[in-house]
Design a protein around this motif. Structure first.
Motif, PDB file in Angstrom:
ATOM      1  N   THR A   4     -90.429  15.249 -13.181  1.00 37.38           N
ATOM      2  CA  THR A   4     -91.329  14.127 -13.467  1.00 37.38           C
ATOM      3  C   THR A   4     -91.135  12.999 -12.457  1.00 37.38           C
ATOM      4  N   TYR A  31    -106.875  17.042 -21.563  1.00 38.48           N
ATOM      5  CA  TYR A  31    -105.656  16.312 -21.233  1.00 38.48           C
ATOM      6  C   TYR A  31    -105.795  14.853 -21.658  1.00 38.48           C
ATOM      7  N   ARG A  45    -102.870   7.353 -15.850  1.00 43.01           N
ATOM      8  CA  ARG A  45    -102.039   8.517 -16.095  1.00 43.01           C
ATOM      9  C   ARG A  45    -102.877   9.674 -16.624  1.00 43.01           C
ATOM     10  N   SER A  77    -101.821  13.342 -18.497  1.00 39.34           N
ATOM     11  CA  SER A  77    -100.666  14.061 -19.038  1.00 39.34           C
ATOM     12  C   SER A  77    -101.119  15.142 -19.996  1.00 39.34           C
TER      13      SER A  77
END
Length: 282
Positions: A134, A177, A276, A278
């Protein structure tokens, strides 16, 4: 004759015929099963007294005879002994909870403590490896992200227009996502929502309907060619915005300060940042 007189004189005299009948009447027969019944009754009373809480216990009537009292004491003692034995047996049969990790439990049982510790070490290496991965991804995203000031405006056939202000270096949007987006939104030049000012970005699943907050189809199309870390200025025509119905934003439990108004047929302008991308939790 003299002996008969002496026997008659020695015999007790009855004051009345009823007394004589009482002396001659045989004693009542007590069946042999009465004693066990009295013992059972005394044991039942002892069990009821043991089952009652201390504050609710009441005085039980004393047995009428001394033999019944002894039987009750013996029965209550045997009941207490039986309760203690059952409790101790339950405690012996009670087992400690196994580990929530089935693999660690099985390895510990098969190979002892060393097997369990080896599995824990393997999991720790996996967690550390994921953290390192990460951090490397974040570092690569920051390294590939760059500010741009002379980017040309792109016009799509649908009428959507956008211009890059920052090119992101992270992951692109993927349907399903989690997307974390910040934006300032204007309708006919009037600000109707600013997530950066309230410090609460919009979080949603990409491609899910209905849209969250001030999101619309035009913004989703503009996000489709962005990467995490990027920022764009987007112009949305009414057909890809809220159309003739417009929009009214009202406070919610999580965002009590949310409020805004989009008039019908308004052209929208956004300055949107993709913070973001994820994977959603399984």
């Amino acid at each position: 004759m003299t002996m008969q007189c002496q026997a008659a004189a020695a015999a007790p005299t009855c004051a009345s015929p009823a007394a004589a009948l009482r002396l001659r009447a045989p004693r009542p027969f007590v069946p042999a099963s009465a004693a066990p019944r009295r013992a059972c009754r005394a044991a039942r009373l002892a069990c009821q007294a043991a089952a009652q809480p201390p504050e609710q216990k009441q005085e039980q009537p004393e047995p009428e005879q001394q033999g019944s009292g002894a039987a009750a004491d013996g029965a209550s003692g045997s009941v207490r002994d039986a309760l203690r034995a059952a409790e101790s047996g339950t405690q012996k049969r009670r087992r400690e909870a196994d580990s929530t990790d089935w693999m660690a439990t099985q390895l510990t049982r098969r190979f002892g403590l060393a097997g369990g510790l080896a599995w824990v070490g393997f999991l720790a290496v996996g967690v550390i490896g994921e953290q390192i991965k990460t951090r490397l991804e974040v570092a690569a995203e920051e390294a590939n992200t760059k500010e741009v000031s002379d980017a040309q405006e792109v016009v799509l056939p649908s009428g959507l227009r956008y211009q890059d202000l920052k090119i992101g270096g992270g992951s692109p949007p993927i349907p399903g996502y989690i997307m974390v987006v910040d934006y300032k939104a204007y309708a006919n030049g009037q600000l109707f929502e600013d997530t950066t000012a309230r410090g609460k970005p919009i979080v949603f699943l990409y491609g899910k309907r209905p849209f969250s907050g001030g999101m619309c189809l035009g913004v989703e199309q503009a996000l489709s060619t962005m990467r995490a870390g990027g920022r764009r200025r987007v112009t949305v025509p009414p057909e890809l915005g809220f159309g003739d119905s417009g929009l009214t934003l009202r406070p919610t439990e999580h965002v009590p300060e949310k409020r805004g108004e989009v008039p019908p047929g308004a052209t929208l302008k956004y300055e949107v940042s993709l913070l973001r991308v994820s994977i959603p939790p399984s």
